[in-house]
Design a protein around this motif. Structure first.
Motif, short mmCIF file in Angstrom:
data_model
loop_
_atom_site.label_atom_id
_atom_site.label_comp_id
_atom_site.label_asym_id
_atom_site.label_seq_id
_atom_site.Cartn_x
_atom_site.Cartn_y
_atom_site.Cartn_z
N ASN A 112 0.82 -1.22 0.00
CA ASN A 112 0.00 0.00 0.00
C ASN A 112 0.85 1.27 0.00
N SER A 170 -9.75 2.00 2.67
CA SER A 170 -8.39 1.72 2.23
C SER A 170 -7.43 2.70 2.89
N PRO A 186 -7.95 -1.42 6.83
CA PRO A 186 -9.24 -1.57 6.15
C PRO A 186 -10.22 -2.42 6.97
#
Length: 138
Positions: free
Chosen positions: A21, A58, A81
């Protein structure tokens, strides 16, 4: 040294070299920046909420620093999340150290908790509970 700690060290290195991420979210609900002045770590977290304005959809981050701060950010970004902002604000140092899975020396605690603090402060600002411009762990 047990095999377990070896495995976790590998995980830390993996998340450091290949952070999950990593990058900016297109249109985050909020973002917040933080520094660990003692180590020079810098993190910006980007968080998007689902329509309930409470649950994280997210999370992503950018920045650089030591392996522990970066791995902590990468691991935390995978945990966020599905969590609510209340749950985020309830996170503490122990939760983060559990996620990391290794013994962290007192000097390195600040590196480990930077990601958590940045996400928490960002949530507080977003909710109008705080107005800190930038998070620092000293």
């Amino acid at each position: 040294m047990s095999m377990g700690s070896d495995m976790y060290r590998q995980q830390i290195l993996d998340h450091y070299k290949n952070p999950r991420n990593y990058g900016e979210l297109e249109d985050p609900t909020y973002s917040h920046v933080g520094h660990n002045t003692s180590c020079g770590d810098e993190l910006t977290f980007y968080v998007s909420l689902v329509d309930d304005d409470e649950t994280i959809e997210s999370a992503a981050f950018t920045g650089d620093g030591c392996a522990i701060s970066q791995a902590s950010a990468s691991l935390l970004s995978q945990e966020l999340p599905g969590m609510t902002l209340d749950e985020v604000e309830d996170l503490d140092r122990e939760d983060v150290l559990d996620i990391l899975g290794i013994e962290v020396t007192p000097m390195r605690i600040k590196c480990a908790v930077l990601a958590e603090k940045v996400v928490q402060d960002g949530a507080k600002i977003y909710r109008g509970e705080d107005d800190v411009e930038e998070t620092t762990t000293e």
